[in-house]
Design a protein around this motif. Structure first.
Motif, PDB file in Angstrom:
ATOM      1  N   GLN A 113       0.853  -1.180   0.000  1.00 48.91           N
ATOM      2  CA  GLN A 113       0.000   0.000   0.000  1.00 48.91           C
ATOM      3  C   GLN A 113       0.895   1.238   0.000  1.00 48.91           C
ATOM      4  O   GLN A 113       1.820   1.368   0.794  1.00 48.91           O
ATOM      5  N   VAL A 114       0.590   2.152  -0.920  1.00 47.82           N
ATOM      6  CA  VAL A 114       1.377   3.365  -1.036  1.00 47.82           C
ATOM      7  C   VAL A 114       0.865   4.397  -0.037  1.00 47.82           C
ATOM      8  O   VAL A 114      -0.341   4.611   0.095  1.00 47.82           O
ATOM      9  N   GLN A 115       1.791   5.021   0.659  1.00 48.73           N
ATOM     10  CA  GLN A 115       1.434   6.096   1.578  1.00 48.73           C
ATOM     11  C   GLN A 115       2.434   7.229   1.471  1.00 48.73           C
ATOM     12  O   GLN A 115       3.645   6.994   1.411  1.00 48.73           O
ATOM     13  N   LEU A 116       1.904   8.440   1.443  1.00 44.63           N
ATOM     14  CA  LEU A 116       2.711   9.642   1.572  1.00 44.63           C
ATOM     15  C   LEU A 116       2.150  10.409   2.763  1.00 44.63           C
ATOM     16  O   LEU A 116       0.962  10.729   2.786  1.00 44.63           O
ATOM     17  N   VAL A 117       2.987  10.687   3.729  1.00 42.47           N
ATOM     18  CA  VAL A 117       2.528  11.337   4.954  1.00 42.47           C
ATOM     19  C   VAL A 117       3.350  12.594   5.190  1.00 42.47           C
ATOM     20  O   VAL A 117       4.568  12.527   5.407  1.00 42.47           O
ATOM     21  N   GLU A 118       2.648  13.734   5.132  1.00 44.80           N
ATOM     22  CA  GLU A 118       3.314  15.011   5.371  1.00 44.80           C
ATOM     23  C   GLU A 118       3.296  15.360   6.857  1.00 44.80           C
ATOM     24  O   GLU A 118       2.388  14.955   7.590  1.00 44.80           O
ATOM     25  N   SER A 119       4.274  16.126   7.255  1.00 46.82           N
ATOM     26  CA  SER A 119       4.323  16.648   8.617  1.00 46.82           C
ATOM     27  C   SER A 119       5.136  17.935   8.605  1.00 46.82           C
ATOM     28  O   SER A 119       5.796  18.253   7.610  1.00 46.82           O
ATOM     29  N   GLY A 120       5.049  18.676   9.709  1.00 46.65           N
ATOM     30  CA  GLY A 120       5.859  19.881   9.856  1.00 46.65           C
ATOM     31  C   GLY A 120       5.122  21.186   9.697  1.00 46.65           C
ATOM     32  O   GLY A 120       5.697  22.260   9.872  1.00 46.65           O
ATOM     33  N   GLY A 121       3.852  21.126   9.339  1.00 46.11           N
ATOM     34  CA  GLY A 121       3.087  22.356   9.206  1.00 46.11           C
ATOM     35  C   GLY A 121       2.778  22.970  10.561  1.00 46.11           C
ATOM     36  O   GLY A 121       3.050  22.394  11.604  1.00 46.11           O
ATOM     37  N   GLY A 122       2.228  24.179  10.518  1.00 47.73           N
ATOM     38  CA  GLY A 122       1.878  24.842  11.766  1.00 47.73           C
ATOM     39  C   GLY A 122       1.709  26.323  11.579  1.00 47.73           C
ATOM     40  O   GLY A 122       1.605  26.819  10.451  1.00 47.73           O
ATOM     41  N   LEU A 123       1.691  27.027  12.703  1.00 49.07           N
ATOM     42  CA  LEU A 123       1.542  28.479  12.714  1.00 49.07           C
ATOM     43  C   LEU A 123       2.911  29.113  12.927  1.00 49.07           C
ATOM     44  O   LEU A 123       3.648  28.720  13.844  1.00 49.07           O
ATOM     45  N   VAL A 124       3.229  30.093  12.095  1.00 49.94           N
ATOM     46  CA  VAL A 124       4.521  30.767  12.193  1.00 49.94           C
ATOM     47  C   VAL A 124       4.326  32.248  11.904  1.00 49.94           C
ATOM     48  O   VAL A 124       3.427  32.631  11.148  1.00 49.94           O
TER      49      VAL A 124
ATOM     50  N   SER B  32       6.133   5.488   1.523  1.00 50.25           N
ATOM     51  CA  SER B  32       6.267   4.054   1.672  1.00 50.25           C
ATOM     52  C   SER B  32       5.463   3.366   0.580  1.00 50.25           C
ATOM     53  O   SER B  32       4.509   3.932   0.044  1.00 50.25           O
ATOM     54  N   GLY B  33       5.884   2.146   0.248  1.00 49.07           N
ATOM     55  CA  GLY B  33       5.161   1.381  -0.760  1.00 49.07           C
ATOM     56  C   GLY B  33       5.537   1.688  -2.195  1.00 49.07           C
ATOM     57  O   GLY B  33       4.867   1.216  -3.112  1.00 49.07           O
ATOM     58  N   ILE B  34       6.554   2.514  -2.397  1.00 50.02           N
ATOM     59  CA  ILE B  34       7.020   2.831  -3.750  1.00 50.02           C
ATOM     60  C   ILE B  34       8.529   2.642  -3.828  1.00 50.02           C
ATOM     61  O   ILE B  34       9.208   2.633  -2.788  1.00 50.02           O
ATOM     62  N   VAL B  35       9.025   2.500  -5.043  1.00 49.20           N
ATOM     63  CA  VAL B  35      10.476   2.482  -5.256  1.00 49.20           C
ATOM     64  C   VAL B  35      10.897   3.941  -5.305  1.00 49.20           C
ATOM     65  O   VAL B  35      10.880   4.584  -6.353  1.00 49.20           O
TER      66      VAL B  35
ATOM     67  N   HIS C  61       4.690   6.021 -14.704  1.00 49.59           N
ATOM     68  CA  HIS C  61       3.537   6.862 -15.031  1.00 49.59           C
ATOM     69  C   HIS C  61       2.448   6.750 -13.974  1.00 49.59           C
ATOM     70  O   HIS C  61       1.260   6.616 -14.276  1.00 49.59           O
ATOM     71  N   THR C  62       2.865   6.776 -12.737  1.00 52.34           N
ATOM     72  CA  THR C  62       1.937   6.759 -11.611  1.00 52.34           C
ATOM     73  C   THR C  62       2.247   7.932 -10.694  1.00 52.34           C
ATOM     74  O   THR C  62       3.370   8.447 -10.662  1.00 52.34           O
ATOM     75  N   GLY C  63       1.219   8.343  -9.949  1.00 51.72           N
ATOM     76  CA  GLY C  63       1.402   9.443  -9.016  1.00 51.72           C
ATOM     77  C   GLY C  63       0.569   9.242  -7.774  1.00 51.72           C
ATOM     78  O   GLY C  63      -0.517   8.636  -7.829  1.00 51.72           O
ATOM     79  N   TYR C  64       1.079   9.756  -6.653  1.00 52.08           N
ATOM     80  CA  TYR C  64       0.401   9.578  -5.377  1.00 52.08           C
ATOM     81  C   TYR C  64       0.472  10.870  -4.570  1.00 52.08           C
ATOM     82  O   TYR C  64       1.509  11.549  -4.560  1.00 52.08           O
ATOM     83  N   TRP C  65      -0.629  11.165  -3.898  1.00 52.77           N
ATOM     84  CA  TRP C  65      -0.742  12.363  -3.076  1.00 52.77           C
ATOM     85  C   TRP C  65      -0.699  12.015  -1.591  1.00 52.77           C
ATOM     86  O   TRP C  65      -1.208  10.977  -1.174  1.00 52.77           O
ATOM     87  N   GLY C  66      -0.155  12.946  -0.828  1.00 47.46           N
ATOM     88  CA  GLY C  66      -0.295  12.880   0.608  1.00 47.46           C
ATOM     89  C   GLY C  66      -1.587  13.552   1.034  1.00 47.46           C
ATOM     90  O   GLY C  66      -2.337  14.094   0.207  1.00 47.46           O
TER      91      GLY C  66
END
Length: 117
Positions: A1-12, A25-28, A103-108
């Motif tokens: 299973q392909v997963q893209l997980v973003e982190s680090g956002g916030g208020l600045v 994860s789940g991709i080459v 020719h594949t794409g994945y979003w977080g």
């Protein structure tokens, strides 16, 4: 299973910095270009920065000189270092991995960045 997980956002505060991370994860991983997009509610999602499999980088004019995209092929991570942040940078930021080979794409799922005093 392909997963893209973003982190680090916030208020600045304006002028501040944030570092966004995207764990894949789940991709080459080394066969995928990395992209950071951002979207303000009610507006189209726009490309902010891209890094290719060969580490070639491109930036939108609005962030050039302030943002830096990078990748770590050993850790399967994309990063977006954001400096000199402005209120106009406020948006939801999304990681997008695209393979020019497969020719594949994945979003977080996105991470929110708010720049405000």
């Amino acid at each position: 299973q392909v997963q893209l997980v973003e982190s680090g956002g916030g208020l600045v505060h304006p002028g501040g910095s944030l570092r966004l991370s995207c764990a894949a994860s789940g991709i080459v991983f080394r066969t995928y270009d990395g992209n950071w997009y951002r979207q303000v509610p009610g507006q189209q999602r726009e490309l902010v920065a891209r890094i290719t499999t060969a580490d070639y980088t491109t930036y939108d004019d609005s962030v050039s000189g302030r943002f830096t995209i990078s990748r770590d092929n050993d850790r399967n991570m994309f990063y977006l270092q954001m400096n000199s942040l402005e209120p106009e940078d406020t948006a939801d930021y999304y990681c997008y991995a695209h393979s020019p080979i497969w020719h594949t794409g994945y979003w977080g799922q996105g991470t929110q960045v708010t720049v405000s005093s």
